[in-house]
Design a protein around this motif. Sequence first.
Motif, short mmCIF file in Angstrom:
data_model
loop_
_atom_site.label_atom_id
_atom_site.label_comp_id
_atom_site.label_asym_id
_atom_site.label_seq_id
_atom_site.Cartn_x
_atom_site.Cartn_y
_atom_site.Cartn_z
N ILE B 156 16.74 23.23 25.88
CA ILE B 156 15.81 22.69 24.88
C ILE B 156 15.63 23.65 23.70
O ILE B 156 14.69 23.54 22.93
N GLU B 158 16.82 23.99 20.85
CA GLU B 158 16.79 23.50 19.46
C GLU B 158 15.43 22.94 19.09
O GLU B 158 15.18 22.65 17.93
N HIS B 159 14.56 22.75 20.08
CA HIS B 159 13.29 22.09 19.77
C HIS B 159 12.22 23.10 19.40
O HIS B 159 11.32 23.42 20.16
N LYS B 217 5.79 20.00 17.07
CA LYS B 217 7.25 19.94 17.02
C LYS B 217 7.88 21.08 17.82
O LYS B 217 8.97 20.98 18.36
N ASP B 218 7.15 22.19 17.89
CA ASP B 218 7.73 23.38 18.51
C ASP B 218 7.52 23.36 20.02
O ASP B 218 6.58 23.93 20.55
N ASN B 393 16.73 17.41 10.93
CA ASN B 393 16.46 18.28 12.07
C ASN B 393 17.74 18.92 12.62
O ASN B 393 17.92 19.05 13.81
N TYR B 398 14.50 14.39 16.98
CA TYR B 398 13.20 15.00 16.65
C TYR B 398 12.21 14.68 17.77
O TYR B 398 11.81 13.55 17.96
N ILE B 399 11.85 15.71 18.51
CA ILE B 399 10.97 15.53 19.66
C ILE B 399 9.66 16.26 19.40
O ILE B 399 9.68 17.39 18.91
N HIS B 416 9.91 11.03 21.37
CA HIS B 416 11.05 11.10 20.47
C HIS B 416 10.72 10.28 19.25
O HIS B 416 10.47 9.09 19.33
#
Lengths: 387, 468
Positions: B156, B158-159, B217-218, B393, B398-399, B416
């Motif tokens: 995960i 990239e999130h 988002k983070d 993104n 985009y989660i 999502h």
Amino acid sequence: MKDETGESFIVSQENWTLHRKGYQDQKRHVDKVKKAIEDNLPDLISEESIVMSDGRDVIKIPIRSLDEYKIRYNHDKSKHVGQGNGKSQVGDVVANDGSKSAGQGTGKQAGDQAGSDYYEAEVSIAEIEETLFKELELPNLEQREQAEITDEDIAFNDIRKKGLIGNIDKKRTIIAAFKRNAMEGNADIMPIYNDDLRFKTWDPIVKPQSRAVVLMMMDTSASMGNFEKYMARSFYFWMVKFLRTKYEKVEIEFIAHHTLAKVVSESDFFSKGESGGTICSTAYEKALDLITKKYNPARYNIYPFHFSDGENMSSDNPKCLTLVEQLMAVSNMFGYGEVNAHSRYSTLMTTYNKIEHPKFRHYVLKENKDVYHALKKFFYKSMEDSV
Amino acid sequence: MTNHKALQQATAEITEIAKGFGLDFYPMRYEICPADIIYTFGAYGMPTRFSHWSFGKQFHKMKLQYDLGLSQIYELVINSNPCYAFLLESNSLIQNKLIIAHVLAHCDFFKNNARFANTRRDMVESMTATAERIANYEMIYGKDEVEYFLDAVLAIQEHIDPSLVRWRYGNEEVEPEESEPVMRKTAYDDLWELDHKRIESNALEPKRKKIPATPEKDLLLFILEHSRELEEWQRDILTMIREEMLYFWPQMETKIMNEGWATYWHQRIMREMDLTTDETIEFATLNANVIQPSKTSINPYYLGLKIFEDIERRYDKPTEDMKRFGAVPGSGRKKMFEVREMDSDISFVRNYLTKEIVQQEDMYVFEKKGSQYKISDKEYRVVQDRLIAQRVNGGFPYIVVEDGDYIRNGELYLVHKFEETELDVPYLESVLPYVHQLWGRIVHLETYVDSKLVVFSFDGKKIHKRFA
């Protein structure tokens, strides 16, 4: 690092030989693949791509949990941007399913099988064998006097001045003549004298030869479906491979039976089905017949294996029992594999359950994975645990 | 093999030319390395990065392709001060010249593009420290334990929230604290409460403070701050990997621009140099390979180059319309430098990918129909929108964290932010267990599959799918 030499750049070449990180982590990955193979052995060895591989050395097998999973877009349901040569039109085919190239470097995509997205590792069959055979061993029954089984062979491994004219070594003869002539001041091949002649000579080799024969018996009556046959086939595939690692020569006879038994070719054995009932004793008779005629127990290690769904004619069972006893007397072991996915009542197994003999081994295969368990049961490392 | 002295001279010459063009870069360190080292760096993204089997796998793949002659890394440059660039020891002199010209422009981009303003220029050293710490944790907690954790974090990584300006913290502090209902101390306390009806009615519907206050988002940071599962060393690793991702992020956001910029400049710089006939031909071949367009994807080198060239042309000879908005004739280069400073891929494509480029370059949108990929649209706006959508993104879904205490049970509810493209469900189902591992309680993710709202949940044993 920050040397203020006034130069805005530095070109340097260093010794990188100690930088092994890439290789170390690569090895870690390879180890993980190996471990995955080990963990998935029961699934792998009944993998169709292997059993049907016909001796290809490297196959692709799916390995779970070695992909680097991400939350990512479904490639097949996304729209992508590409670029043509100036003549592209709506509706043109850009790529086909098989040879597609992923857009954003996502690598290999799974096929259409629902829910199965595996990392495909290239694994050589040898690797799987290595892992599998580590766990198997030949049943250590009465030691056949192996030394008696010998083979005589000859090897041409010597050169002499005397010999049969048919075995003359032309090259060496010419060299010998040339050398001698040269010593006499005449560097030429001719003349060749008797003394120059060189002959290849052999030594007899006597080596103990270990042979095995597998008598593969299978019920081909109507009740044996594709699944049953496939189980038998997978088992047989690995068993032969395993025996080949232990014996120099492994011969295989296929005996198909329903109410009659006959020796058939491998392809017929696995592909042809017959209708009608089942009389197992016919197969055992055929096997005994083969042993007397072709495979002398003194020279062969004999492995009769019988695969059936267990539906034998009840009146035949006592006869089977006697014949199995007879077979065991001349064989290393007798294996009975019953493919019985739904745990039906099996007349044959009920009969065989009475046998208590160290040479008799049986296993009921219910699903794919059981091929592995059957192998382990039949070729377990020590006798005590297996019966 | 390149003659060291010739390379030294060429580098000096190229550096001078680049400075003359106005490129502004950090001091350069060129390292000449054997192929396996270059491919190690390529796989890890950085020479000093921590160890993980996934890098080993990547390294093996890249090295294999190189050994088979299928690929060659043209450039490897690191956003740092001083800036490191790696040259393959088997490169010819002309290959090295091209690469040096190319990486100088990359370095200029790293130094001046606004997206990179917050990136740490000492990341080489920082990653060394990270690698050492992770190796140290491996010594203490065991290799398997650390690897098990890294697998989850990398799934995960990239999130994160790469926004240049973060105002989240201030926002959270403003949140008013709810008054706690009075705790009962004895069995008869409720008698006292008969006198205080007001308090009781309040206690009946306790407002709970939402965590997070606004969707977060983070994901990495949220887990870092709110997971009850993590030990100190795990938080440390999570922090470090997040830092590394923040460092790499601007490169993902500016792929088209950065490569286009570098390609534009290596071409211009090479034109200024005295090349022999043979060298010219070799250069032309190399350059053609770099900018070769693809039918099934966008070559960022090529598209970036085309857009930059188009900007230069249009601002050198602005139309009357453009002049009215302040474009000065002959300002092409000036405009290019401005774009390289202010834009990222999304705004770059939105502002400067013109209809003419899309038509001239025969760009199209394609999608899967049956077993084939077919061109579905050639409209300028459609192509442009799709290209932008792919860059949103960094190309990752985009989660956001919607709720960190879902159904008041400490469960993690992710959403999502669906925009037209569906998720890869088998992959999602493999990632959720990792999130569960980090969060320690049930995790949910809401998305759309076949136009239906679906919530995927993982409870530690099984994935559940619920149509909402």
